[in-house]
Scaffold this motif. Structure first.
Motif, PDB file in Angstrom:
ATOM      1  N   ASP A 144      76.640  99.570 159.900  1.00 38.01           N
ATOM      2  CA  ASP A 144      76.265  98.622 158.744  1.00 38.01           C
ATOM      3  C   ASP A 144      77.159  98.489 157.718  1.00 38.01           C
ATOM      4  O   ASP A 144      77.305  99.386 157.000  1.00 38.01           O
ATOM      5  N   ASN A 145      78.012  97.474 157.751  1.00 35.84           N
ATOM      6  CA  ASN A 145      79.031  97.293 156.594  1.00 35.84           C
ATOM      7  C   ASN A 145      78.345  96.363 155.501  1.00 35.84           C
ATOM      8  O   ASN A 145      78.499  95.072 155.323  1.00 35.84           O
ATOM      9  N   TYR A 146      77.223  96.864 155.060  1.00 35.62           N
ATOM     10  CA  TYR A 146      76.370  96.033 154.013  1.00 35.62           C
ATOM     11  C   TYR A 146      77.189  95.424 152.774  1.00 35.62           C
ATOM     12  O   TYR A 146      78.104  96.298 152.322  1.00 35.62           O
ATOM     13  N   GLY A 147      77.086  94.190 152.580  1.00 37.95           N
ATOM     14  CA  GLY A 147      77.776  93.406 151.601  1.00 37.95           C
ATOM     15  C   GLY A 147      78.887  92.809 152.231  1.00 37.95           C
ATOM     16  O   GLY A 147      79.497  92.180 151.450  1.00 37.95           O
ATOM     17  N   GLU A 148      79.279  92.999 153.386  1.00 45.42           N
ATOM     18  CA  GLU A 148      80.420  92.466 153.953  1.00 45.42           C
ATOM     19  C   GLU A 148      79.834  91.244 154.887  1.00 45.42           C
ATOM     20  O   GLU A 148      78.896  91.284 155.447  1.00 45.42           O
ATOM     21  N   ASP A 149      80.933  90.287 155.112  1.00 39.15           N
ATOM     22  CA  ASP A 149      80.635  89.316 156.265  1.00 39.15           C
ATOM     23  C   ASP A 149      81.511  89.303 157.536  1.00 39.15           C
ATOM     24  O   ASP A 149      82.662  89.147 157.233  1.00 39.15           O
ATOM     25  N   PRO A 150      81.259  89.429 158.631  1.00 36.94           N
ATOM     26  CA  PRO A 150      79.967  89.858 159.214  1.00 36.94           C
ATOM     27  C   PRO A 150      79.210  91.358 158.875  1.00 36.94           C
ATOM     28  O   PRO A 150      80.236  92.259 158.733  1.00 36.94           O
ATOM     29  N   ARG A 151      78.201  91.324 158.784  1.00 40.19           N
ATOM     30  CA  ARG A 151      77.482  92.410 158.330  1.00 40.19           C
ATOM     31  C   ARG A 151      77.744  93.995 159.195  1.00 40.19           C
ATOM     32  O   ARG A 151      77.943  94.879 158.846  1.00 40.19           O
ATOM     33  N   TYR A 152      77.179  93.600 160.408  1.00 37.88           N
ATOM     34  CA  TYR A 152      77.097  94.968 161.262  1.00 37.88           C
ATOM     35  C   TYR A 152      78.454  94.919 162.179  1.00 37.88           C
ATOM     36  O   TYR A 152      79.189  93.936 162.505  1.00 37.88           O
ATOM     37  N   VAL A 208      79.320  91.762 164.344  1.00 40.76           N
ATOM     38  CA  VAL A 208      77.823  91.315 164.628  1.00 40.76           C
ATOM     39  C   VAL A 208      77.275  90.661 163.419  1.00 40.76           C
ATOM     40  O   VAL A 208      76.935  91.230 162.392  1.00 40.76           O
ATOM     41  N   PRO A 209      77.324  89.410 163.113  1.00 39.57           N
ATOM     42  CA  PRO A 209      76.616  88.642 161.827  1.00 39.57           C
ATOM     43  C   PRO A 209      75.145  88.721 161.663  1.00 39.57           C
ATOM     44  O   PRO A 209      74.538  89.107 162.903  1.00 39.57           O
ATOM     45  N   GLU A 210      74.679  88.728 160.718  1.00 38.36           N
ATOM     46  CA  GLU A 210      73.393  89.272 160.397  1.00 38.36           C
ATOM     47  C   GLU A 210      72.220  88.209 161.082  1.00 38.36           C
ATOM     48  O   GLU A 210      71.237  88.344 161.464  1.00 38.36           O
ATOM     49  N   ASP A 211      73.112  86.939 161.076  1.00 33.99           N
ATOM     50  CA  ASP A 211      71.889  85.830 161.386  1.00 33.99           C
ATOM     51  C   ASP A 211      71.934  85.686 163.134  1.00 33.99           C
ATOM     52  O   ASP A 211      71.122  84.981 163.437  1.00 33.99           O
ATOM     53  N   ASP A 212      72.740  86.382 163.781  1.00 33.86           N
ATOM     54  CA  ASP A 212      72.719  86.426 165.151  1.00 33.86           C
ATOM     55  C   ASP A 212      72.922  87.744 165.719  1.00 33.86           C
ATOM     56  O   ASP A 212      74.251  88.094 166.054  1.00 33.86           O
ATOM     57  N   MET A 213      72.051  88.422 165.867  1.00 28.44           N
ATOM     58  CA  MET A 213      72.498  90.130 166.290  1.00 28.44           C
ATOM     59  C   MET A 213      72.262  90.258 167.404  1.00 28.44           C
ATOM     60  O   MET A 213      71.254  91.069 167.829  1.00 28.44           O
ATOM     61  N   VAL A 214      73.221  89.706 168.287  1.00 25.14           N
ATOM     62  CA  VAL A 214      72.949  89.797 169.807  1.00 25.14           C
ATOM     63  C   VAL A 214      74.342  90.080 170.181  1.00 25.14           C
ATOM     64  O   VAL A 214      75.306  89.479 169.882  1.00 25.14           O
ATOM     65  N   VAL A 215      74.363  91.083 171.160  1.00 21.35           N
ATOM     66  CA  VAL A 215      75.622  91.544 171.849  1.00 21.35           C
ATOM     67  C   VAL A 215      75.192  91.679 173.225  1.00 21.35           C
ATOM     68  O   VAL A 215      74.073  92.153 173.770  1.00 21.35           O
ATOM     69  N   ASP A 216      76.288  91.343 174.193  1.00 20.56           N
ATOM     70  CA  ASP A 216      75.798  91.529 175.757  1.00 20.56           C
ATOM     71  C   ASP A 216      75.832  92.965 175.760  1.00 20.56           C
ATOM     72  O   ASP A 216      76.426  93.827 175.326  1.00 20.56           O
ATOM     73  N   SER A 217      74.959  93.567 176.747  1.00 20.55           N
ATOM     74  CA  SER A 217      74.740  94.814 177.182  1.00 20.55           C
ATOM     75  C   SER A 217      75.648  95.174 178.163  1.00 20.55           C
ATOM     76  O   SER A 217      76.265  94.379 178.950  1.00 20.55           O
ATOM     77  N   VAL A 218      76.360  96.389 178.087  1.00 20.38           N
ATOM     78  CA  VAL A 218      77.290  96.826 179.104  1.00 20.38           C
ATOM     79  C   VAL A 218      76.603  97.653 179.984  1.00 20.38           C
ATOM     80  O   VAL A 218      77.322  98.643 180.563  1.00 20.38           O
ATOM     81  N   VAL A 251      90.559  98.517 168.913  1.00 26.90           N
ATOM     82  CA  VAL A 251      90.696  97.125 169.054  1.00 26.90           C
ATOM     83  C   VAL A 251      89.434  96.256 168.757  1.00 26.90           C
ATOM     84  O   VAL A 251      88.272  96.447 169.270  1.00 26.90           O
ATOM     85  N   MET A 252      89.661  94.934 168.131  1.00 31.54           N
ATOM     86  CA  MET A 252      88.737  94.116 167.765  1.00 31.54           C
ATOM     87  C   MET A 252      88.459  93.087 168.590  1.00 31.54           C
ATOM     88  O   MET A 252      89.366  92.855 169.371  1.00 31.54           O
ATOM     89  N   VAL A 253      87.199  93.114 169.252  1.00 32.82           N
ATOM     90  CA  VAL A 253      87.010  92.239 170.615  1.00 32.82           C
ATOM     91  C   VAL A 253      85.976  91.197 169.816  1.00 32.82           C
ATOM     92  O   VAL A 253      85.139  91.246 169.203  1.00 32.82           O
ATOM     93  N   ASP A 254      85.980  90.062 170.760  1.00 27.60           N
ATOM     94  CA  ASP A 254      85.415  88.681 170.507  1.00 27.60           C
ATOM     95  C   ASP A 254      83.898  89.102 171.085  1.00 27.60           C
ATOM     96  O   ASP A 254      83.790  89.549 172.221  1.00 27.60           O
ATOM     97  N   ARG A 255      83.073  88.921 170.296  1.00 31.70           N
ATOM     98  CA  ARG A 255      81.601  89.061 170.648  1.00 31.70           C
ATOM     99  C   ARG A 255      80.945  88.527 172.098  1.00 31.70           C
ATOM    100  O   ARG A 255      80.491  89.207 172.751  1.00 31.70           O
ATOM    101  N   ALA A 256      81.552  87.401 172.241  1.00 31.32           N
ATOM    102  CA  ALA A 256      81.236  86.744 173.506  1.00 31.32           C
ATOM    103  C   ALA A 256      81.916  87.408 174.762  1.00 31.32           C
ATOM    104  O   ALA A 256      81.562  87.140 175.938  1.00 31.32           O
ATOM    105  N   LYS A 257      82.826  88.049 174.432  1.00 32.15           N
ATOM    106  CA  LYS A 257      83.816  88.643 175.525  1.00 32.15           C
ATOM    107  C   LYS A 257      83.632  90.159 175.783  1.00 32.15           C
ATOM    108  O   LYS A 257      84.607  90.711 176.556  1.00 32.15           O
ATOM    109  N   ILE A 258      82.776  90.789 175.067  1.00 30.19           N
ATOM    110  CA  ILE A 258      82.629  92.170 174.991  1.00 30.19           C
ATOM    111  C   ILE A 258      82.412  92.602 176.611  1.00 30.19           C
ATOM    112  O   ILE A 258      82.988  93.608 177.025  1.00 30.19           O
TER     113      ILE A 258
END
Lengths: 406, 201
Positions: free
Chosen positions: B57-65, B86-96, B27-34
């Motif tokens: 790291d999906n290098y060459g894709e967007d979002p990259r990570y 996770v996009p390259e320009d804002d590599m922050v995810v909430d910690s679980v 399941v893909m989950v919204d980064r802000a809601k993880i």
């Protein structure tokens, strides 16, 4: 300066006036009880552990990076070097993971041989774990008994795979070679001899007053904590959680075998020791059933584009030569997708998470190693115990740094 | 499995339909809601165990990570995979870590290897590489041979970490990268430096 006498000093210490003075002690990375290169920084109040910070990474070799740069088959030798006390079990787990990605099933004979490999590896790993456990807490003799048996397991590994230590025995969709005819008699002989040694270890340790007092009530981890910290294998079952992947999600024909899963109650070092002892006995049961019911037939899956053909066929037949050439130079053409496969290894759940974008090499291969996760429980287990208990706690966790650091 | 379907439908922050491959649900989950999604899984659905967290790291894709969570339920005996882009320009995810304590080291590893930062992590520092190491080695643009780096002062002295001498390592296979003979490292590694070393020894 006023010097107080020792009685007054002891009184002060009892009343807590001297308490609170903390000392930082470094343990490892080269320490006999850290079984490899684990470093633990201890914060001590007298001899009592207030806090412990494990520091890992001393054996990091970048296995996951290496995996991304080679074909699936080429990575098999690297799996030997994860949990190097049970290389056969790692080979089997990795092969099943790639087979899950490719969507192929291996023939029954292959499954049974793999079960034998995994269970031999389990006995080998537990024998070492218990032998070292005994030695670490002062029972030197046990180590010699268990190592005598481990030597026979190395002989068996040599018989079946040609190598004693770095076995690399499995292939994607099968095995490197069929079991040689002399293997089963050798295995049966080993299975007849092993219970006597296990009984001997049992007599030396299980009711040994010193051993019991060094283990009972030490490094207790509750059921809830164990689950929350993600412990797996005998460390989780020692805390009373009945969860074994061989039973919960039977893979590789484990559903055909009769065996019990031992579960502890207290979650202390002693229960973890008891779980390992019983697991060895259950492994003997599984091995006996596997030896008795060993099916005939092929030992490699029929998918010619995935499985390496037999050497004889490569040398005499055109089509097999082509398949061999493509498989070796380009690797198997795995479908795009992602899978997670986990196996019940001696140390716990060994998982491989493979992301494939098609082609012969994985895009990402993440190894979920049990030792990495189990070591995280050290601060919880060690708090409030003495420095000497740390040795028992580490031994009862039974970790391998090769797998932890990857 | 039908239960799993219904609870995934109610998963906070779910993006798109769940994907099934080889019997596993992703399941893909919204980064802000993880964090909400993980809390929901643990507290409402009995997913009491976090098996693994992996960075990709999906290098060459967007979002990259991407960060991939394998969540397991002991009572229901089933696993679900959550994925956060996770996009390259804002590599922050909430910690679980507040949901499962075991996430601590997994997140530190993802930070160490990919440079993904986990917000509110209690102790986000490197775990496998040493403190102060300048790169994130599992990124696709980091070469297999390694990069030359300063080694900090240790008990056995300071020094430099050199790249591996085999120019990309032995047996490197990239699909479509030519024949085995061309990839053969001994073939490729004809640098003067290596010839000198051979001559000296």
């Amino acid at each position: 300066m006023e010097l107080i006498d020792s009685a007054a000093r002891a009184q002060q210490a009892l009343e807590g006036e001297l308490g609170g003075e903390r000392m930082i002690l470094n343990m490892g990375p080269s320490h006999p009880s850290t079984h490899g290169v684990l470093r633990i920084v201890l914060e001590l109040d007298g001899e009592e552990i207030v806090n412990a910070w494990p520091d890992i990474g001393y054996l990091h070799r970048g296995d996951e990076k290496i995996a991304e740069n080679m074909t699936y088959t080429q990575f098999i030798p690297y799996t030997d070097r994860l949990d190097y006390l049970a290389p056969l079990a790692n080979n089997v787990a990795y092969a099943y993971a790639v087979e899950k990605l490719c969507g192929i099933d291996v023939p029954p004979r292959c499954k049974y041989i793999r079960v034998i490999c995994t269970e031999l590896a389990r006995i080998s790993s537990h024998l070492l774990g218990i032998g070292c456990f005994g030695m670490d807490v002062g029972a030197m003799t046990v180590f010699l008994y268990t190592f005598k048996e481990r030597e026979k397991i190395y002989d068996l590994a040599e018989c079946i795979s040609g190598a004693r230590f770095t076995t690399s025995y499995t292939r994607i969709g099968g095995l490197a070679n069929d079991m040689p005819p002399e293997f089963l008699p050798m295995l049966r002989k080993f299975l007849n001899e092993l219970p006597a040694t296990i009984d001997e270890v049992d007599k030396l340790l299980t009711r040994n007053k010193i051993f019991v007092e060094r283990c009972r009530g030490i490094g207790v981890i509750s059921k809830e904590d164990a689950i929350d910290l993600g412990l797996t294998g005998p460390n989780l079952r020692g805390s009373g959680v009945e969860w074994d992947i061989r039973k919960a999600h039977p893979y590789g024909g484990y559903e055909n075998f009769q065996f019990d899963v031992p579960v502890g109650t207290a979650g202390d070092c002693y229960d973890r020791y008891l779980c390992r002892m019983e697991e060895m006995r259950q492994s003997i049961r599984i091995l006996q059933q596997a030896a008795d019911q060993m099916p005939d037939g092929p030992w490699n899956a029929p998918e010619a584009k995935i499985v390496l053909p037999e050497k004889k066929a490569v040398l005499t037949k055109m089509e097999e030569l082509i398949h061999h050439f493509i498989n070796v130079t380009q690797g198997i053409n795995a479908p795009p997708g992602e899978v997670y496969f986990s196996a019940e290894n001696p140390k716990g759940e060994l998982g491989f998470y493979i992301v494939s974008k098609g082609g012969g090499a994985p895009h990402r291969l993440k190894i979920r190693s049990p030792s990495f996760v189990n070591l995280q429980a050290i601060p919880v287990m060690a708090k409030g115990h003495l420095v000497s208990d740390m040795v028992a706690i580490l031994a009862s966790l039974d970790f391998v740094m090769g797998e932890c650091d990857r | 499995m039908t239960n799993l379907q219904s609870l995934i439908t109610n998963l906070p922050g779910r993006l798109g339909e769940p994907v099934e491959f080889r019997g596993e649900v992703t399941v893909m989950v919204d980064r802000a809601k993880i964090l909400d999604a993980c809390r929901y899984l643990k507290e409402q659905c009995g997913f009491d165990m976090l098996t693994d967290i992996a960075g990709v790291d999906n290098y060459g894709e967007d979002p990259r990570y991407a960060v991939v969570y394998h969540v397991y339920s002991l009572p229901h005996r089933c696993m679900v995979r959550l994925k956060v882009a996770v996009p390259e320009d804002d590599m922050v995810v909430d910690s679980v870590v507040s949901v499962w304590r075991t996430a601590d080291w997994h997140e530190r590893e993802a930070f160490d290897m990919f440079g993904i930062r986990f917000r509110n992590h209690p102790n986000l520092k490197r775990i496998l590489m040493w403190d102060g190491y300048p790169y994130h080695p599992l990124r696709k643009d980091f070469p297999l041979a390694g990069m030359e780096t300063e080694l900090p002062e240790t008990a056995v002295g300071a020094g430099r970490v050199e790249a591996a001498p085999m120019l990309g390592g032995p047996f490197v296979t990239t699909p479509g990268a030519g024949t085995a003979a061309r990839r053969e490292p001994r073939q490729a590694d004809t640098s003067a430096e290596r010839a000198d070393k051979k001559g000296a020894s």
